[in-house]
Motif scaffolding. Structure first.
Motif, PDB file in Angstrom:
ATOM      1  N   ASP A 109      -8.864  -4.311   1.500  1.00 17.37           N
ATOM      2  CA  ASP A 109      -9.007  -5.401   0.534  1.00 17.37           C
ATOM      3  C   ASP A 109     -10.375  -5.327  -0.138  1.00 17.37           C
ATOM      4  OD1 ASP A 109      -6.539  -6.210   1.360  1.00 17.37           O
ATOM      5  OD2 ASP A 109      -7.140  -8.268   1.859  1.00 17.37           O
TER       6      ASP A 109
ATOM      7  N   ASN B 282      -6.250   5.374  -6.663  1.00 17.57           N
ATOM      8  CA  ASN B 282      -7.329   6.340  -6.442  1.00 17.57           C
ATOM      9  C   ASN B 282      -6.767   7.622  -5.847  1.00 17.57           C
ATOM     10  OD1 ASN B 282      -9.972   4.762  -6.979  1.00 17.57           O
ATOM     11  ND2 ASN B 282      -8.805   3.361  -5.668  1.00 17.57           N
TER      12      ASN B 282
ATOM     13  N   THR C 228     -11.325   1.871  -8.630  1.00 17.67           N
ATOM     14  CA  THR C 228     -10.024   2.328  -9.117  1.00 17.67           C
ATOM     15  C   THR C 228     -10.207   3.477 -10.109  1.00 17.67           C
ATOM     16  OG1 THR C 228      -7.859   1.575  -9.879  1.00 17.67           O
ATOM     17  CG2 THR C 228      -9.773   0.624 -11.021  1.00 17.67           C
TER      18      THR C 228
ATOM     19  N   VAL D 193       0.872  -1.189   0.000  1.00 18.04           N
ATOM     20  CA  VAL D 193       0.000   0.000   0.000  1.00 18.04           C
ATOM     21  C   VAL D 193       0.900   1.229   0.000  1.00 18.04           C
ATOM     22  CG1 VAL D 193      -1.653   1.331   1.371  1.00 18.04           C
ATOM     23  CG2 VAL D 193      -1.818  -1.177   1.318  1.00 18.04           C
TER      24      VAL D 193
ATOM     25  N   THR E   6      -5.107  -1.152  -7.426  1.00 19.91           N
ATOM     26  CA  THR E   6      -6.011  -0.011  -7.606  1.00 19.91           C
ATOM     27  C   THR E   6      -5.227   1.279  -7.364  1.00 19.91           C
ATOM     28  OG1 THR E   6      -6.725   0.113  -5.292  1.00 19.91           O
ATOM     29  CG2 THR E   6      -7.967  -1.371  -6.746  1.00 19.91           C
TER      30      THR E   6
ATOM     31  N   ARG F  67      -2.311  -1.233  -3.565  1.00 19.43           N
ATOM     32  CA  ARG F  67      -3.250  -0.126  -3.315  1.00 19.43           C
ATOM     33  C   ARG F  67      -2.434   1.161  -3.372  1.00 19.43           C
ATOM     34  NH1 ARG F  67      -6.461  -3.396  -4.186  1.00 19.43           N
ATOM     35  NH2 ARG F  67      -8.070  -4.299  -2.848  1.00 19.43           N
TER      36      ARG F  67
ATOM     37  N   LEU G 169     -10.216   3.203   0.932  1.00 23.31           N
ATOM     38  CA  LEU G 169      -9.696   2.910  -0.410  1.00 23.31           C
ATOM     39  C   LEU G 169      -8.610   1.834  -0.415  1.00 23.31           C
ATOM     40  CD1 LEU G 169      -9.544   6.521  -1.904  1.00 23.31           C
ATOM     41  CD2 LEU G 169     -11.091   4.670  -2.613  1.00 23.31           C
ATOM     42  N   VAL G 170      -7.861   1.713   0.673  1.00 21.30           N
ATOM     43  CA  VAL G 170      -6.756   0.735   0.676  1.00 21.30           C
ATOM     44  C   VAL G 170      -7.184  -0.618   1.236  1.00 21.30           C
ATOM     45  CG1 VAL G 170      -5.022   2.565   0.844  1.00 21.30           C
ATOM     46  CG2 VAL G 170      -5.782   1.399   2.941  1.00 21.30           C
TER      47      VAL G 170
ATOM     48  N   GLY H 194     -11.454  -3.419  -3.791  1.00 23.14           N
ATOM     49  CA  GLY H 194     -10.709  -3.845  -4.971  1.00 23.14           C
ATOM     50  C   GLY H 194     -11.316  -3.463  -6.314  1.00 23.14           C
TER      51      GLY H 194
END
Ligand code: CAA
Length: 240
Positions: free
Chosen positions: A221, A173, A227, A78, A171, A128, A218-219, A224
């Motif tokens: 699991d 973001n 994005t 992450v 992902t 992430r 957002l981070v 997922g």
């Protein structure tokens, strides 16, 4: 031990709140910082979160820093590119130095932070990435041609990485904070700050924890399928 998360600029302001929120969510957090040793030491003392000193504007330092974190804690899964600076000036007064410093930290610094970590995420098929942009990247801001350019650019980075990373379980973001009660915003002259607050429908500055909660989501699991997106947290100041 939870997944390893790197938060740049993670010992002060919004970054510190993100580091703590991720630790609370079970991540093993490394917080990088650029220069304020005393603040970093205090932060580690209070939270137990490891801090690492390097400049995000220096690519080689980012490579070395990521290696050190991975040696200490394990693969970085992450990354939160949060480190940022302001050098505000009306455009006619803005110097080339003010322009360049902000570009180097807020835009190139995002490249420098993510680029060394990206190949490992691709190999492991999980990652992430969150970039902390700004409401001022969305709407522009008087005296912030440099800062607004970088924060708009950060959104371009995220949307591109989202397309490249999706097949690898990565992902990417963005979070666009509005005006948050941090040293950065408190450095704005009081009269100007009061005028800004008057333009925020919520009638107040945001709290760093209100941004940290967006990042923690957002981070996770569970996020997922999200994005390339942008979460705006600005008290209603601006809608995209
Ligand atoms: N809109 C229109 N006019 C404005 C203005 C605005 N938002 N802000 C200032 N002005 C005007 C002033 O009233 C002044 O007008 P006059 O010359 O007619 O008096 C003129 O523009 C600028 O005055 P100065 O030449 O004296 O400006 P300065 O060189 O001293 O610079 C400043 C002052 C740096 C612009 C200062 O006002 C400032 O810091 N403003 C805040 C900028 C800002 O919002 N930064 C965001 C920081 S927080 C952040 O970046 C985090 C995030 O992501 C949200």
């Amino acid at each position: 031990m939870g997944r390893v998360a790197l938060v740049t600029g993670g010992s002060r302001g919004i970054g510190a709140a993100i580091s703590v929120a991720l630790k609370d969510a079970g991540f093993t957090v490394a917080a990088s910082y650029g220069g304020n040793d005393a603040a970093a030491e205090k932060f580690t003392g209070e939270t137990g979160i490891k801090t690492y000193k390097w400049s995000v504007a220096d690519y080689d330092a980012c490579v070395e820093g990521a290696k050190k974190v991975e040696g200490d804690l394990g693969p970085i899964e992450v990354v939160v590119a949060n480190a940022g600076i302001t050098r505000d000036a009306p455009f006619h007064k803005m110097t080339r130095e003010q322009w360049q410093e902000v570009i180097d930290t807020n835009l190139t610094g995002v490249f420098n932070t993510i680029h060394p970590i990206w190949p490992g995420m691709r190999e492991r098929k999980f990652g992430r990435v969150v970039v902390i942009s700004s409401v001022n990247g969305q709407k522009g801001q008087f005296a912030q041609a440099n800062y607004a350019a970088t924060k708009a650019g950060d959104l371009g980075i995220v949307r591109s990485l989202a397309q490249e990373g999706a097949r690898y379980g990565i992902t990417a973001n963005a979070v666009c904070p509005g005006y948050i009660a941090t040293e950065m915003v408190m450095a704005v002259p009081e009269k100007v700050r009061e005028a800004i607050i008057a333009q925020i429908p919520a009638g107040r500055l945001g709290e760093p924890e209100e941004i940290a909660r967006c990042v923690a989501f957002l981070v996770s699991d569970e996020a997922g399928f999200i994005t390339g997106s942008t979460i705006s947290a600005n008290g209603g100041q601006y809608f995209t």
